[in-house]
Design an enzyme around this catalytic site. Structure first.
Site, PDB file in Angstrom:
ATOM      1  N   ASN A 155     -10.272   0.419   1.395  1.00  0.00           N
ATOM      2  CA  ASN A 155      -8.815   0.419   1.233  1.00  0.00           C
ATOM      3  C   ASN A 155      -8.482   0.014  -0.207  1.00  0.00           C
ATOM      4  O   ASN A 155      -8.639  -1.148  -0.574  1.00  0.00           O
ATOM      5  CB  ASN A 155      -8.199  -0.565   2.233  1.00  0.00           C
ATOM      6  CG  ASN A 155      -6.683  -0.631   2.139  1.00  0.00           C
ATOM      7  OD1 ASN A 155      -6.088  -0.159   1.167  1.00  0.00           O
ATOM      8  ND2 ASN A 155      -6.058  -1.227   3.137  1.00  0.00           N
ATOM      9  N   CYS A 162       0.816  -1.225   0.000  1.00  0.00           N
ATOM     10  CA  CYS A 162       0.000   0.000   0.000  1.00  0.00           C
ATOM     11  C   CYS A 162       0.844   1.268   0.000  1.00  0.00           C
ATOM     12  O   CYS A 162       0.319   2.365  -0.158  1.00  0.00           O
ATOM     13  CB  CYS A 162      -0.960   0.003   1.184  1.00  0.00           C
ATOM     14  SG  CYS A 162      -2.106  -1.367   1.130  1.00  0.00           S
ATOM     15  N   HIS A 211      -2.873   7.164   3.477  1.00  0.00           N
ATOM     16  CA  HIS A 211      -3.420   5.915   2.947  1.00  0.00           C
ATOM     17  C   HIS A 211      -4.688   5.578   3.730  1.00  0.00           C
ATOM     18  O   HIS A 211      -4.706   5.618   4.958  1.00  0.00           O
ATOM     19  CB  HIS A 211      -2.383   4.800   3.097  1.00  0.00           C
ATOM     20  CG  HIS A 211      -2.920   3.435   2.823  1.00  0.00           C
ATOM     21  ND1 HIS A 211      -3.669   3.153   1.703  1.00  0.00           N
ATOM     22  CD2 HIS A 211      -2.855   2.276   3.537  1.00  0.00           C
ATOM     23  CE1 HIS A 211      -4.023   1.877   1.728  1.00  0.00           C
ATOM     24  NE2 HIS A 211      -3.540   1.332   2.831  1.00  0.00           N
TER      25      HIS A 211
HETATM   26  N1  ACO Z   1     -17.638  -8.763  10.873  1.00  0.00           N
HETATM   27  C1  ACO Z   1     -17.965  -9.141  12.124  1.00  0.00           C
HETATM   28  N2  ACO Z   1     -17.058  -9.536  13.033  1.00  0.00           N
HETATM   29  C2  ACO Z   1     -15.772  -9.550  12.649  1.00  0.00           C
HETATM   30  C3  ACO Z   1     -15.370  -9.182  11.361  1.00  0.00           C
HETATM   31  C4  ACO Z   1     -16.364  -8.788  10.442  1.00  0.00           C
HETATM   32  N3  ACO Z   1     -16.080  -8.396   9.186  1.00  0.00           N
HETATM   33  N4  ACO Z   1     -14.023  -9.291  11.276  1.00  0.00           N
HETATM   34  C5  ACO Z   1     -13.580  -9.708  12.477  1.00  0.00           C
HETATM   35  N5  ACO Z   1     -14.657  -9.874  13.299  1.00  0.00           N
HETATM   36  C6  ACO Z   1     -14.640 -10.324  14.691  1.00  0.00           C
HETATM   37  C7  ACO Z   1     -13.409 -11.102  15.048  1.00  0.00           C
HETATM   38  O1  ACO Z   1     -13.574 -12.456  14.688  1.00  0.00           O
HETATM   39  C8  ACO Z   1     -13.348 -10.907  16.531  1.00  0.00           C
HETATM   40  O2  ACO Z   1     -14.252 -11.766  17.143  1.00  0.00           O
HETATM   41  P1  ACO Z   1     -13.885 -12.482  18.544  1.00  0.00           P
HETATM   42  O3  ACO Z   1     -13.681 -11.359  19.520  1.00  0.00           O
HETATM   43  O4  ACO Z   1     -15.061 -13.343  18.813  1.00  0.00           O
HETATM   44  O5  ACO Z   1     -12.609 -13.244  18.272  1.00  0.00           O
HETATM   45  C9  ACO Z   1     -13.871  -9.472  16.725  1.00  0.00           C
HETATM   46  O6  ACO Z   1     -14.603  -9.171  15.522  1.00  0.00           O
HETATM   47  C10 ACO Z   1     -12.801  -8.443  16.899  1.00  0.00           C
HETATM   48  O7  ACO Z   1     -11.786  -8.672  15.923  1.00  0.00           O
HETATM   49  P2  ACO Z   1     -10.504  -7.781  15.854  1.00  0.00           P
HETATM   50  O8  ACO Z   1      -9.588  -8.306  14.791  1.00  0.00           O
HETATM   51  O9  ACO Z   1      -9.937  -7.602  17.238  1.00  0.00           O
HETATM   52  O10 ACO Z   1     -11.124  -6.387  15.397  1.00  0.00           O
HETATM   53  P3  ACO Z   1     -10.418  -5.014  15.296  1.00  0.00           P
HETATM   54  O11 ACO Z   1     -11.163  -4.033  16.081  1.00  0.00           O
HETATM   55  O12 ACO Z   1      -8.912  -5.106  15.486  1.00  0.00           O
HETATM   56  O13 ACO Z   1     -10.627  -4.649  13.759  1.00  0.00           O
HETATM   57  C11 ACO Z   1      -9.500  -4.629  11.638  1.00  0.00           C
HETATM   58  C12 ACO Z   1     -10.092  -5.492  12.748  1.00  0.00           C
HETATM   59  C13 ACO Z   1     -10.598  -3.777  11.051  1.00  0.00           C
HETATM   60  C14 ACO Z   1      -8.932  -5.539  10.555  1.00  0.00           C
HETATM   61  C15 ACO Z   1      -8.394  -3.729  12.245  1.00  0.00           C
HETATM   62  O14 ACO Z   1      -7.511  -4.497  13.016  1.00  0.00           O
HETATM   63  C16 ACO Z   1      -7.604  -3.020  11.178  1.00  0.00           C
HETATM   64  O15 ACO Z   1      -8.114  -2.185  10.437  1.00  0.00           O
HETATM   65  N6  ACO Z   1      -6.291  -3.299  11.079  1.00  0.00           N
HETATM   66  C17 ACO Z   1      -5.458  -2.661  10.096  1.00  0.00           C
HETATM   67  C18 ACO Z   1      -5.640  -3.363   8.790  1.00  0.00           C
HETATM   68  C19 ACO Z   1      -4.987  -2.632   7.652  1.00  0.00           C
HETATM   69  O16 ACO Z   1      -4.727  -1.443   7.733  1.00  0.00           O
HETATM   70  N7  ACO Z   1      -4.745  -3.357   6.582  1.00  0.00           N
HETATM   71  C20 ACO Z   1      -4.274  -2.774   5.371  1.00  0.00           C
HETATM   72  C21 ACO Z   1      -2.831  -2.850   5.207  1.00  0.00           C
HETATM   73  S1  ACO Z   1      -2.393  -2.172   3.712  1.00  0.00           S
HETATM   74  C22 ACO Z   1      -1.700  -3.324   2.650  1.00  0.00           C
HETATM   75  O17 ACO Z   1      -0.490  -3.337   2.508  1.00  0.00           O
HETATM   76  C23 ACO Z   1      -2.584  -4.272   1.880  1.00  0.00           C
END
Ligand code: ACO
Length: 330
Positions: A281, A112, A251
């Protein structure tokens, strides 16, 4: 030494919209979860006839038109992408053909952060006098690499492309760029299969190893640390401070990342650009798409200081300090 400045901006989004409601029908998720955890409401995705090169070519044509140039005027084409059409030929070569350019064309891959890395290559080419009209494209169709049975990743990504024309100028436009890579974090965010380490086999396809996998919380922690660090380093190298910034153009990965970065940098909310709600994203496309939105919305004025800042797999990061020398979009 000539300076490099942005003289044209363009973007392209596929027509097909994928809403949070659509995703509710595909995986166990909800509109409410996606909005509160990410800020995303909908995203655009490619149809069968589209790919990264077709998105990139559309954005490239728009940027050339904005700069008042023809494709044949270009000295260099640099494409930042993390979802190339093929392993080879490069997406740069495909975009060159699609737009009818004749110049050297190359891909730069830093996930990214690819657009910021591509901008660095283009800026160096202009400043060294080796090129005077360079097209920089950020394009990705990452939904082709997203596992639509994995709710932890499939809600995050969208497709699109943005492009800028960089030209030699007497006054400085790109003031400085800070780049970084930490390969010790290379397993945090990966597409494992399809390269020389793990060629696609029937077994690997059955194991869905051709799709993107991510440790979301690791990426989150990394992003909120590295975006302020690289922004402040790049500003300091340009003899500027956060108070000089008119627009932080980050980003677009997660609204909560943007909100945390805003707090840590102490920058006013109305100077941190966000369009994540409508595009998600879009990886390498996200920064030039954001820039294009600001530009076409009449929000950029000559002399404005912008920080184009990205992070991504690798792990990689980078910030470019840009002094806006164009007027507003017509
Ligand atoms: N819908 C419903 N529930 C979900 C979903 C979904 N889409 N996805 C995860 N959950 C659940 C999980 O299973 C978890 O359940 P549990 O507590 O029973 O285990 C709960 O929601 C919380 O999950 P977390 O992973 O802790 O959620 P978090 O608040 O951290 O959000 C997210 C996850 C959105 C992915 C966040 O961590 C994030 O944005 N991280 C950065 C990702 C990013 O920037 N990626 C791009 C990189 S760029 C590149 O190079 C491609």
């Amino acid at each position: 030494m000539p300076y490099a400045t942005i003289t044209g901006v363009g973007a392209y989004l596929p027509k097909r919209v994928l809403t949070n409601r659509d995703l509710e029908a595909m995986v166990d998720t909800s509109d409410e979860w996606i909005i509160t955890r990410t800020g995303i409401r909908e995203r655009r995705i490619v149809d069968e006839a589209e790919s990264t090169s077709t998105l990139g070519a559309a954005a490239a044509r728009a940027a050339l038109k904005d700069a008042g140039l023809k494709a044949k005027d270009l000295d260099l084409l640099v494409v930042g992408t993390t979802s190339p059409d093929h392993i080879f030929p490069s997406t740069g070569a495909l975009i060159q053909r699609l737009i009818g350019a004749r110049c050297p064309a190359v891909d730069v891959m830093a996930a990214c952060t690819s657009f910021v890395y591509a901008l660095q290559h283009a800026t160096s080419a202009v400043e060294s006098g080796r090129a005077s009209r360079v097209l920089v494209v950020g394009a990705d169709a990452l939904t082709r690499y997203v596992d639509f049975t994995d709710r932890t990743t499939c809600v995050l990504f969208g497709d699109g492309a943005g492009a800028v024309v960089l030209e030699a100028a007497d006054e400085p436009g790109v003031l400085g760029i800070d780049l970084g890579t930490d390969g010790t974090g290379s397993d945090v965010l990966t597409i494992k299969a399809g390269g020389s380490a793990f060629p696609c086999t029937a077994e690997r396809l059955d194991g869905r190893e051709q799709y993107l996998r991510m440790s979301g919380s690791e990426v989150f922690k990394f992003a909120v640390r590295v975006i302020p660090e690289t922004t402040l380093r790049a500003l300091a190298a340009s003899n500027l401070s956060i108070d000089d910034v008119d627009w932080l153009v980050p980003h677009q990965a997660n609204q909560r990342i943007l909100d945390t970065v805003e707090q840590r940098l102490g920058i006013p909310h109305n100077r941190v650009f966000s369009n994540i709600a409508s595009v998600g994203n879009t990886s390498s496309a996200s920064i030039p798409l954001a820039l294009n939105d600001l530009y076409t919305d009449g929000q950029l004025h000559p002399g404005d200081i912008l920080v184009l800042v990205g992070f991504g797999a690798g792990l990689t990061w980078g910030a470019a300090i840009v002094r806006w020398t164009k007027g507003s979009a017509e």
